[in-house]
Design a protein around this motif. Structure first.
Motif, PDB file in Angstrom:
ATOM      1  N   LYS A 130      -1.315  13.840  17.163  1.00 20.41           N
ATOM      2  CA  LYS A 130      -0.154  13.399  17.740  1.00 20.41           C
ATOM      3  C   LYS A 130      -0.441  12.424  19.113  1.00 20.41           C
ATOM      4  CE  LYS A 130       3.983  15.530  19.515  1.00 20.41           C
ATOM      5  NZ  LYS A 130       4.053  14.284  20.277  1.00 20.41           N
ATOM      6  N   ASP A 131      -1.210  12.795  20.080  1.00 16.37           N
ATOM      7  CA  ASP A 131      -1.487  12.196  21.249  1.00 16.37           C
ATOM      8  C   ASP A 131      -1.913  10.732  20.911  1.00 16.37           C
ATOM      9  OD1 ASP A 131      -0.853  14.377  22.678  1.00 16.37           O
ATOM     10  OD2 ASP A 131      -2.966  15.065  22.914  1.00 16.37           O
ATOM     11  N   THR A 132      -2.782  10.593  19.752  1.00 18.47           N
ATOM     12  CA  THR A 132      -3.333   9.125  19.505  1.00 18.47           C
ATOM     13  C   THR A 132      -2.157   8.481  18.764  1.00 18.47           C
ATOM     14  OG1 THR A 132      -5.479  10.196  19.139  1.00 18.47           O
ATOM     15  CG2 THR A 132      -4.827   7.948  18.023  1.00 18.47           C
ATOM     16  N   ILE A 133      -1.376   8.791  18.137  1.00 17.02           N
ATOM     17  CA  ILE A 133      -0.097   8.001  17.577  1.00 17.02           C
ATOM     18  C   ILE A 133       0.737   7.831  18.755  1.00 17.02           C
ATOM     19  CG2 ILE A 133       1.227   9.850  16.604  1.00 17.02           C
ATOM     20  CD1 ILE A 133       0.448   6.732  14.834  1.00 17.02           C
ATOM     21  N   HIS A 164      -2.666  -0.006   6.327  1.00 20.59           N
ATOM     22  CA  HIS A 164      -3.241   1.120   6.781  1.00 20.59           C
ATOM     23  C   HIS A 164      -3.659   1.250   8.010  1.00 20.59           C
ATOM     24  CE1 HIS A 164      -3.612   1.957   2.277  1.00 20.59           C
ATOM     25  NE2 HIS A 164      -3.955   0.522   2.185  1.00 20.59           N
ATOM     26  N   GLN A 165      -2.920   0.755   8.999  1.00 21.72           N
ATOM     27  CA  GLN A 165      -3.338   0.930  10.276  1.00 21.72           C
ATOM     28  C   GLN A 165      -3.332   2.037  10.806  1.00 21.72           C
ATOM     29  OE1 GLN A 165      -0.935  -2.290  12.358  1.00 21.72           O
ATOM     30  NE2 GLN A 165      -2.636  -2.239  14.129  1.00 21.72           N
ATOM     31  N   ILE A 166      -2.469   3.056  10.415  1.00 23.44           N
ATOM     32  CA  ILE A 166      -2.492   4.509  11.021  1.00 23.44           C
ATOM     33  C   ILE A 166      -3.669   5.221  10.530  1.00 23.44           C
ATOM     34  CG2 ILE A 166      -1.184   6.628  11.344  1.00 23.44           C
ATOM     35  CD1 ILE A 166       0.109   4.465  12.808  1.00 23.44           C
ATOM     36  N   GLN A 167      -3.927   5.204   9.202  1.00 22.87           N
ATOM     37  CA  GLN A 167      -4.953   5.568   8.738  1.00 22.87           C
ATOM     38  C   GLN A 167      -6.471   5.138   9.331  1.00 22.87           C
ATOM     39  OE1 GLN A 167      -4.900   4.876   4.642  1.00 22.87           O
ATOM     40  NE2 GLN A 167      -3.630   6.652   4.183  1.00 22.87           N
ATOM     41  N   ASP A 168      -6.380   3.818   9.737  1.00 23.25           N
ATOM     42  CA  ASP A 168      -7.727   3.089  10.570  1.00 23.25           C
ATOM     43  C   ASP A 168      -7.720   3.597  11.815  1.00 23.25           C
ATOM     44  OD1 ASP A 168      -8.147   1.844   7.946  1.00 23.25           O
ATOM     45  OD2 ASP A 168      -7.204   0.102   8.741  1.00 23.25           O
ATOM     46  N   LEU A 169      -6.725   3.897  12.224  1.00 26.84           N
ATOM     47  CA  LEU A 169      -6.521   4.466  13.825  1.00 26.84           C
ATOM     48  C   LEU A 169      -7.368   5.918  13.790  1.00 26.84           C
ATOM     49  CD1 LEU A 169      -5.603   4.180  16.703  1.00 26.84           C
ATOM     50  CD2 LEU A 169      -3.271   5.049  16.125  1.00 26.84           C
ATOM     51  N   TYR A 170      -6.773   6.589  12.945  1.00 23.79           N
ATOM     52  CA  TYR A 170      -7.366   8.166  12.841  1.00 23.79           C
ATOM     53  C   TYR A 170      -8.732   8.000  12.616  1.00 23.79           C
ATOM     54  CZ  TYR A 170      -2.661   9.968  12.842  1.00 23.79           C
ATOM     55  OH  TYR A 170      -1.270  10.460  12.873  1.00 23.79           O
ATOM     56  N   ALA A 171      -9.088   7.107  11.774  1.00 25.32           N
ATOM     57  CA  ALA A 171     -10.563   6.913  11.557  1.00 25.32           C
ATOM     58  C   ALA A 171     -11.530   6.483  12.515  1.00 25.32           C
ATOM     59  CB  ALA A 171     -11.044   6.043  10.165  1.00 25.32           C
ATOM     60  N   GLN A 172     -11.068   5.633  13.313  1.00 26.44           N
ATOM     61  CA  GLN A 172     -11.534   5.187  14.559  1.00 26.44           C
ATOM     62  C   GLN A 172     -11.988   6.274  15.510  1.00 26.44           C
ATOM     63  OE1 GLN A 172      -9.187   2.135  16.321  1.00 26.44           O
ATOM     64  NE2 GLN A 172      -9.856   0.610  14.861  1.00 26.44           N
ATOM     65  N   HIS A 173     -10.711   7.222  15.670  1.00 24.21           N
ATOM     66  CA  HIS A 173     -10.880   8.389  16.690  1.00 24.21           C
ATOM     67  C   HIS A 173     -11.422   9.599  15.757  1.00 24.21           C
ATOM     68  CE1 HIS A 173      -9.078   6.416  19.804  1.00 24.21           C
ATOM     69  NE2 HIS A 173      -8.225   5.947  18.998  1.00 24.21           N
ATOM     70  N   ASP A 174     -11.876   9.397  14.705  1.00 20.96           N
ATOM     71  CA  ASP A 174     -12.730  10.590  14.034  1.00 20.96           C
ATOM     72  C   ASP A 174     -11.550  11.760  13.669  1.00 20.96           C
ATOM     73  OD1 ASP A 174     -14.662  11.508  12.480  1.00 20.96           O
ATOM     74  OD2 ASP A 174     -15.354  12.704  14.100  1.00 20.96           O
ATOM     75  N   LEU A 175     -10.392  11.305  13.216  1.00 24.38           N
ATOM     76  CA  LEU A 175      -9.429  12.555  13.264  1.00 24.38           C
ATOM     77  C   LEU A 175      -8.832  12.382  11.774  1.00 24.38           C
ATOM     78  CD1 LEU A 175      -7.360  11.774  16.387  1.00 24.38           C
ATOM     79  CD2 LEU A 175      -8.870  13.664  15.786  1.00 24.38           C
ATOM     80  N   ASP A 176      -9.610  11.602  10.896  1.00 27.46           N
ATOM     81  CA  ASP A 176      -9.248  11.626   9.415  1.00 27.46           C
ATOM     82  C   ASP A 176      -9.737  12.654   8.690  1.00 27.46           C
ATOM     83  OD1 ASP A 176      -8.315  10.738   7.092  1.00 27.46           O
ATOM     84  OD2 ASP A 176      -9.743   9.073   6.913  1.00 27.46           O
TER      85      ASP A 176
END
Length: 179
Positions: A130-133, A164-176
């Motif tokens: 949530k904070d990341t998004i 897939h920008q939100i999924q990539d964002l989660y993957a960058q922050h290891d939140l996937d």
């Protein structure tokens, strides 16, 4: 370019009211007496067509056991058919009950073993996601206060999100949690 506008609360209530009025029925409006009389007669005849045969059948079946009840009809084949249909209905009700109880037990057991035992997401990472998004959206479109109070906002083409920008964002922050 896509434009976003903030609606007034009274406009939103008007939209809800407009959506709730989906149909009209002249039977319940004032006037239209011939329509009301005609539809009421048809409804009464329809109910009589359902209730009368059931009453005759039940009375005739009951009369086969009690001589005080007037006999409308007393065909032995009809009584045997009613008994047979009664047995079929009881059997069907028992089978439906067994099936329902069995499926309920199976589904409850499956839910206990799978769904409640393993969460479908990592609850620890939920706040981080949530904070990341929120930070991503603030950087791309402005602060939350600005977005909620602006009357018209024009989204620039470079601000549009990739597939897939939100999924990539989660993957960058290891939140996937999916992988």
């Amino acid at each position: 370019m896509a434009k976003q506008t903030k609606q007034n609360p009274s406009d939103r209530q008007k939209d809800v009211d407009d959506r709730q009025q989906l149909y009209t029925d002249k039977y319940f409006e004032s006037g239209h007496w011939l329509l009301k009389i005609w539809q009421t007669i048809i409804a009464i005849l329809g109910w009589l067509a359902v209730i009368l045969p059931i009453t005759i059948t039940v009375t005739s079946f009951w009369a086969s056991f009690n001589p005080k009840i007037p006999h409308i009809w007393s065909y032995s084949e009809g009584i045997a058919e009613i008994k047979f249909i009664g047995i079929l209905l009881i059997f069907s009700a028992i089978m439906a009950s067994i099936f329902s109880v069995t499926m309920t037990l199976i589904q409850n057991r499956k839910r206990d073993r799978l769904v409640e035992q393993w969460p479908t997401f990592n609850p620890i990472n939920q706040r981080k996601r949530k904070d990341t998004i929120d930070n991503f959206i603030d950087n791309r479109f402005g602060s939350q206060e600005f977005r909620e109070n602006v009357k018209t906002y024009t989204v620039q083409p470079e601000q549009n999100l990739d597939t897939h920008q939100i999924q990539d964002l989660y993957a960058q922050h290891d939140l996937d949690d999916i992988g």
